[in-house]
Write an enzyme that holds these catalytic residues in place. Structure first.
Site, mmCIF file in Angstrom:
data_model
loop_
_atom_site.group_PDB
_atom_site.id
_atom_site.type_symbol
_atom_site.label_atom_id
_atom_site.label_comp_id
_atom_site.label_asym_id
_atom_site.label_seq_id
_atom_site.Cartn_x
_atom_site.Cartn_y
_atom_site.Cartn_z
ATOM 1 N N CYS A 19 0.828 -11.680 6.947
ATOM 2 C CA CYS A 19 -0.543 -11.173 6.736
ATOM 3 C C CYS A 19 -0.462 -10.042 5.718
ATOM 4 O O CYS A 19 -0.914 -8.938 5.965
ATOM 5 C CB CYS A 19 -1.172 -10.707 8.047
ATOM 6 S SG CYS A 19 -0.236 -9.448 8.918
ATOM 7 N N GLY A 62 -0.925 -14.868 19.530
ATOM 8 C CA GLY A 62 -2.024 -15.748 19.133
ATOM 9 C C GLY A 62 -1.515 -17.126 18.735
ATOM 10 O O GLY A 62 -2.091 -18.159 19.127
#
Ligand code: SAM
Length: 411
Positions: free
Chosen positions: A348, A237
């Site tokens: 994350c 991404g």
């Protein structure tokens, strides 16, 4: 005899077992356990049942224990089957008779009678779940005062976030997809639709990426043809974002398999990057970089809305093991920056050890994240670092939990 619906429940039981007993991620477990399940609908249902069971596990167990005198061990099969039954009834709106018909065949003899009795008692009582899932005690202890907000955000699986290749087209894609946009280049659509069927997938106009996950690459700004290293790049991404922002990207990852996804995503979107399969703890670049994005491997507890397995799998030992790798990756990355070059570190994870504690040990000059770098609903902390949490934006669908910091090498 073939019982319709039974394969999905058998598969859900295997998924739950793989996560809770063997510590596999739900993704790994699905990859291994769902291959033998023929119908797409059964695979999707098995995953949904397992995910909802994990999301509400503490509350489901409380209900089970309230309806029997028998002490059922955590890993006893009747408890697992009851968790699946209750998740279907209370979370997926499966009528009780259908739950019984499809799940009780997973058990025989006394355990079957026990599960039937417990489930029927709870149905008669019209049992309910609380508004938000109760987190496991170890998780509450780790997340301290943040736990209630995160738990509230966990009640529903999150919407789907898309990141556009061309930010100038944000409004037109928002209207075409019937979504909302919370930031330039970002579109949020309700979950449920198959990604491949959404407008713009085939032509590569966007890729799936949580809004919070899009922030680290945004913090490096436009590339203007300069060189960026996306260290730990797969599934890509952030590589796509950097390439779309005009960086000449080297996308490095240790996993050749996961890098295949990067190559596919690049091909679909018509973007370019050099792909390198290597262990970042051994690899040496031939030249220094103008920007490095280190999206380090982590416990991923910030993705608990989509991956509720992290609520039950992550131990203090795993957090410590991850921090060791992150420390070594950060040390190496700092040495590969050209003068004036910027480093962005992201995880994350909601664990302080993987975020704030790592950033505190970096020796480069801080390049504080400012309010101008961020959308109005986010603000950096006093050190110029950014923390996002699933409990943020409660009325607009939430955010993944991330820690992000930025530094610059003196020119
Ligand atoms: C958080 S994910 C990266 C996600 C990616 N940046 C994105 O936006 O799609 C972490 C990645 O680190 C990779 N990784 C773990 N240890 C590594 C190492 N020693 N060297 C290179 N890559 C590694 C994993 O294979 C995994 O793909």
């Amino acid at each position: 005899m073939d019982i319709p619906g039974l394969p999905a429940r058998q598969a859900a039981l295997r998924l739950l077992d793989a996560v809770l007993r063997r510590g596999e991620t739900l993704d790994q477990a699905a990859h291994n356990a769902l291959q033998a399940v023929r119908a797409d609908a059964d695979r999707a249902l098995a995953r949904a049942i397992a995910a909802e069971s994990l999301r509400w596990l503490t509350d489901l167990d409380r209900l089970i224990d309230s309806a029997t005198q028998q002490a059922l061990p955590d890993d006893a099969k009747p408890r697992s089957v009851l968790r699946l039954m209750l998740a279907q009834w209370l979370r997926l709106d499966t009528p009780p008779h259908a739950v019984i018909a499809t799940a009780l065949p997973l058990l025989v003899g006394g355990p079957r009678r026990l599960a039937h009795g417990v489930f029927s008692t709870l149905v008669k009582r019209d049992a309910k779940l609380p508004d938000a899932p109760t987190l496991p005690p170890a998780v509450i202890a780790r997340w301290h005062g943040h736990a209630p907000g995160i738990a509230a955000a966990l009640a529903e699986p999150p919407p789907l976030d898309l990141m556009l290749k061309d930010h100038a087209q944000t409004e037109s894609w928002r209207d075409k997809l019937g979504g909302v946009s919370l930031m330039s280049g970002h579109i949020r659509v309700p979950r449920g639709e198959a990604i491949e069927r959404l407008d713009g997938f085939g032509e590569g106009a966007w890729w799936v990426q949580d809004l919070a996950a899009s922030l680290p690459a945004r913090l490096l700004g436009p590339g203007d043809g300069r060189r960026a290293l996306d260290l730990c790049a797969a599934p890509g991404g952030k590589t796509l974002q950097l390439a779309a922002a005009g960086w000449r990207v080297t996308a490095l990852d240790i996993s050749a398999k996961r890098l295949e996804r990067v190559a596919q995503n690049l091909a679909r979107t018509g973007l370019e990057a050099e792909i390198v399969v290597a262990d970042a703890l051994e690899w040496q670049p031939e030249a220094l970089f103008d920007a490095i994005l280190l999206d380090a491997p982590c416990t991923a507890t910030g993705t608990c809305r989509r991956h509720p397995d992290v609520l039950h799998r992550i131990t203090q030992t795993q957090i410590r093991d991850m921090t060791e790798v992150q420390t070594r990756l950060l040390e190496r990355a700092q040495g590969w920056l050209a003068p004036g070059g910027r480093l962005v570190y992201a995880v994350c994870s909601l664990e302080r050890e993987e975020g704030e504690d790592q950033a505190a040990a970096v020796t480069l000059a801080s390049d504080p994240i400012t309010a101008e770098d961020l959308p109005p609903f986010l603000s950096p902390g006093p050190e110029g670092w950014l923390r996002t949490e699933p409990g943020m934006l409660p009325d607009d669908g939430g955010l993944d939990g991330f820690f992000i910091a930025r530094w610059v090498r003196a020119g």
